[in-house]
Design an enzyme around this catalytic site. Structure first.
Site, mmCIF file in Angstrom:
data_model
loop_
_atom_site.group_PDB
_atom_site.id
_atom_site.type_symbol
_atom_site.label_atom_id
_atom_site.label_comp_id
_atom_site.label_asym_id
_atom_site.label_seq_id
_atom_site.Cartn_x
_atom_site.Cartn_y
_atom_site.Cartn_z
ATOM 1 N NE ARG A 98 -3.929 2.050 2.138
ATOM 2 C CZ ARG A 98 -4.346 2.916 3.032
ATOM 3 N NH1 ARG A 98 -3.642 2.871 4.287
ATOM 4 N NH2 ARG A 98 -5.237 3.647 3.073
ATOM 5 C CG ASP A 134 -5.753 -16.040 -1.527
ATOM 6 O OD1 ASP A 134 -6.475 -14.794 -1.784
ATOM 7 O OD2 ASP A 134 -6.166 -16.943 -0.746
ATOM 8 C CB VAL A 154 0.984 11.535 -3.993
ATOM 9 C CG1 VAL A 154 1.043 13.088 -3.766
ATOM 10 C CG2 VAL A 154 -0.637 11.092 -3.708
ATOM 11 C CG HIS A 199 -8.191 -3.748 -1.253
ATOM 12 N ND1 HIS A 199 -9.153 -2.985 -1.448
ATOM 13 C CD2 HIS A 199 -6.855 -2.950 -0.838
ATOM 14 C CE1 HIS A 199 -8.710 -1.882 -1.372
ATOM 15 N NE2 HIS A 199 -7.223 -1.672 -0.891
ATOM 16 C CB THR A 200 -5.767 -10.961 -2.035
ATOM 17 O OG1 THR A 200 -5.833 -12.059 -1.531
ATOM 18 C CG2 THR A 200 -4.307 -10.396 -2.411
ATOM 19 C CG HIS A 238 -1.192 5.229 -0.550
ATOM 20 N ND1 HIS A 238 -2.129 5.784 0.682
ATOM 21 C CD2 HIS A 238 -2.316 4.544 -0.984
ATOM 22 C CE1 HIS A 238 -3.398 5.452 0.907
ATOM 23 N NE2 HIS A 238 -3.346 4.406 -0.468
ATOM 24 C CG ASN A 274 -1.261 8.689 2.849
ATOM 25 O OD1 ASN A 274 -1.757 7.809 2.245
ATOM 26 N ND2 ASN A 274 -0.362 9.575 2.190
HETATM 27 C C1 HEM Z 1 -9.138 1.177 -5.831
HETATM 28 C C2 HEM Z 1 -9.130 2.134 -4.888
HETATM 29 C C3 HEM Z 1 -8.488 1.827 -3.506
HETATM 30 C C4 HEM Z 1 -9.195 2.559 -2.542
HETATM 31 C C5 HEM Z 1 -10.601 3.218 -2.309
HETATM 32 C C6 HEM Z 1 -8.326 1.586 -1.355
HETATM 33 C C7 HEM Z 1 -8.790 2.130 0.014
HETATM 34 C C8 HEM Z 1 -8.175 1.343 1.059
HETATM 35 C C9 HEM Z 1 -8.425 1.466 2.429
HETATM 36 C C10 HEM Z 1 -9.375 2.532 3.050
HETATM 37 C C11 HEM Z 1 -7.556 0.718 3.208
HETATM 38 C C12 HEM Z 1 -7.799 0.607 4.662
HETATM 39 C C13 HEM Z 1 -6.772 1.500 5.117
HETATM 40 C C14 HEM Z 1 -6.928 1.710 6.697
HETATM 41 O O1 HEM Z 1 -7.817 1.364 7.486
HETATM 42 O O2 HEM Z 1 -5.894 2.137 7.429
HETATM 43 C C15 HEM Z 1 -6.613 0.133 2.193
HETATM 44 C C16 HEM Z 1 -5.930 -0.915 2.564
HETATM 45 C C17 HEM Z 1 -5.064 -1.467 1.938
HETATM 46 N N1 HEM Z 1 -4.847 -1.330 0.459
HETATM 47 FE FE1 HEM Z 1 -6.473 -0.134 -0.797
HETATM 48 N N2 HEM Z 1 -7.174 0.952 -1.957
HETATM 49 C C18 HEM Z 1 -7.464 0.999 -3.256
HETATM 50 C C19 HEM Z 1 -6.551 0.678 -3.872
HETATM 51 C C20 HEM Z 1 -5.594 -0.184 -3.520
HETATM 52 C C21 HEM Z 1 -4.254 -0.690 -4.350
HETATM 53 C C22 HEM Z 1 -4.136 -0.289 -5.795
HETATM 54 C C23 HEM Z 1 -3.483 -1.485 -3.802
HETATM 55 C C24 HEM Z 1 -2.071 -2.011 -4.142
HETATM 56 C C25 HEM Z 1 -2.133 -2.573 -5.420
HETATM 57 C C26 HEM Z 1 -4.092 -1.361 -2.434
HETATM 58 C C27 HEM Z 1 -3.357 -1.924 -1.598
HETATM 59 C C28 HEM Z 1 -4.043 -2.019 -0.117
HETATM 60 C C29 HEM Z 1 -3.510 -2.929 0.863
HETATM 61 C C30 HEM Z 1 -2.319 -3.960 0.808
HETATM 62 C C31 HEM Z 1 -4.071 -2.368 2.248
HETATM 63 C C32 HEM Z 1 -3.952 -3.230 3.609
HETATM 64 C C33 HEM Z 1 -2.637 -2.238 4.144
HETATM 65 C C34 HEM Z 1 -2.455 -2.718 5.656
HETATM 66 O O3 HEM Z 1 -2.860 -3.513 6.265
HETATM 67 O O4 HEM Z 1 -1.438 -2.168 6.094
HETATM 68 N N3 HEM Z 1 -5.152 -0.592 -2.225
HETATM 69 N N4 HEM Z 1 -7.028 0.502 0.914
#
Ligand code: HEM
Ligand SMILES: *[C@@H]1O[C@H](CO)[C@@H](O)[C@H](O)[C@H]1NC(C)=O
Ligand SMILES: *[C@@H]1O[C@H](CO)[C@@H](O)[C@H](O)[C@H]1NC(C)=O
Length: 334
Positions: free
Chosen positions: A71, A261, A79, A201-202, A75, A102
């Site tokens: 993530r 997965d 930006v 988000h897997t 991010h 962030n």
């Molecule tokens: C498509 C639009 C996307 C939205 C609206 C979104 C939104 C979010 C949100 C709200 C969270 C939770 C953050 C928190 O509660 O602190 C999250 C977690 C995460 N996102 Fe996304 N995301 C998007 C796309 C992506 C993309 C493109 C990736 C990477 C290829 C990604 C990877 C992750 C990962 C791995 C987590 C878990 C992070 C952790 O556990 O520390 N996301 N995302």
């Protein structure tokens, strides 16, 4: 599997590569970026081993760190391009760390700092923070069971960050699919990249406040989001009681949160996607067809497309050549 293929192809690649050098003034405008796979082969040959070791050791302590590193890279790239701007503690335009998507949410900065410190010992002022972050994200995905793709390198570090752009350009979990699509398009990524990269988000977790709007009073209806599976709903309601005190509790983004997965896509098909923006992929026929594809086909198709989209993401707005700098510490410009 993918690396094995890449290595096999490598010898055959050398001759066309010499040709390419020769023709490069003609070809350069046609290739999508000036990054390449061999950028540090001579200047820092053990780079990928160092990254691999530090990611492995961080994962041993905290399995979630793989998700956090992935993530962090996303991010960074959204930006100011993939220029390490997200790592800066401060700049004249504020700090991206401090922006709403962030703040109290991004993790993994220490892992990058630790890798950087080690890399500086062996290859001083040579490897950018942006490249270290890109490599760490890729290595993290691989180490939790995901695909292993080759990472084009040669990014340089930016000298500014932009807090306001982080607030406006990063996707929000509560904005409509159309808006999120527009944000991806504006970075040179298409609808397929959006569906494929959402598969990130897997792994990982989300804090309750990012999806709580679905659980009790969805868009002022006084009722939960009707598109959320009922047993998932009650499970999430108990994890995230309707009080502010639960805002920072965590829920897994998919049903196999430590493993890379295609379960994310099967979850969407059974209406158990966690974020509103995740489940929204089922609300549009084009994206729903792709979700259906990745959930039913062999996982290899997701892995292959995820690798390709990650390379595209890693090319967004990169600084190369004489632009930017190689930071000595990732948190501050030189
Ligand atoms: C498509 C639009 C996307 C939205 C609206 C979104 C939104 C979010 C949100 C709200 C969270 C939770 C953050 C928190 O509660 O602190 C999250 C977690 C995460 N996102 Fe996304 N995301 C998007 C796309 C992506 C993309 C493109 C990736 C990477 C290829 C990604 C990877 C992750 C990962 C791995 C987590 C878990 C992070 C952790 O556990 O520390 N996301 N995302
Ligand atoms: C281990 O992980 C936790 C987060 O779960 C973190 O706070 C801590 O700093 C990590 N320890 C080391 C040695 O990396
Ligand atoms: C979606 O984009 C439109 C047009 O840019 C904008 O007016 C609207 O406020 C956005 N919606 C959300 C929830 O951000």
């Amino acid at each position: 599997m993918l690396t094995a293929m890449g290595q096999k192809l490598f010898p055959y690649f050398t001759i066309p590569f010499c040709l390419m050098l020769f023709l490069s003034p003609l070809i350069l405008p046609l290739v999508s970026s000036q990054l390449n796979y061999n950028f540090y082969d001579y200047s820092c040959p053990r780079l990928s081993n160092m990254v691999r070791y530090f990611v492995w050791s961080a994962l041993k302590n905290d399995t979630r760190i793989a998700a956090s590193l992935l993530r962090l890279h996303f991010h960074d790239c959204f930006v100011n391009g993939c220029d390490g701007s997200v790592l800066l503690d401060d700049s004249k335009d504020g700090s991206e760390k401090n922006a709403f998507p962030n703040r109290q949410s991004l993790r993994g900065f220490e892992v990058i700092d630790n890798i950087k410190a080690d890399v500086e010992r062996f290859c001083p002022s040579t490897v950018s923070c942006a490249d270290i972050l890109t490599l760490a994200a890729s290595e993290a995905v691989y180490q939790v069971g995901g695909p292993n793709w080759r990472v084009p390198l040669g990014r340089r570090d930016g000298t500014t960050a932009n807090e306001m752009d982080a607030n406006t350009q990063l996707p929000s979990p509560v904005e409509p699919l159309q808006n999120i699509t527009a944000k991806f398009i504006s970075k040179g990524l298409d609808l397929k990249d959006l569906v494929v990269l959402s598969g990130g988000h897997t792994i990982g977790f989300a804090q309750c406040f990012t999806f709580k709007g679905r659980l009790f009073d969805f868009k002022g209806s006084g009722k939960p989001d009707p598109s959320l599976d009922p047993s998932s709903l009650s499970n999430l309601q108990s994890k995230c009681p309707n009080r502010d005190a639960s805002n920072r509790n965590l829920a897994p983004l998919d049903s196999s949160t430590d493993r890379f997965d295609n379960a994310y896509y099967t979850n969407l098909k059974s209406n158990t996607g966690l974020l509103e923006s995740d489940q929204a992929l089922m609300g549009d026929p084009q994206t729903a067809a792709m979700v259906n594809f990745y959930s039913t086909m062999n996982q290899y198709y997701f892995y292959n497309d995820f690798s390709a989209s990650m390379v595209k993401l890693g090319n967004v707005g990169v600084l190369t050549g004489q632009n930017g700098q190689i930071r000595k510490k990732c948190g501050a410009v030189n």
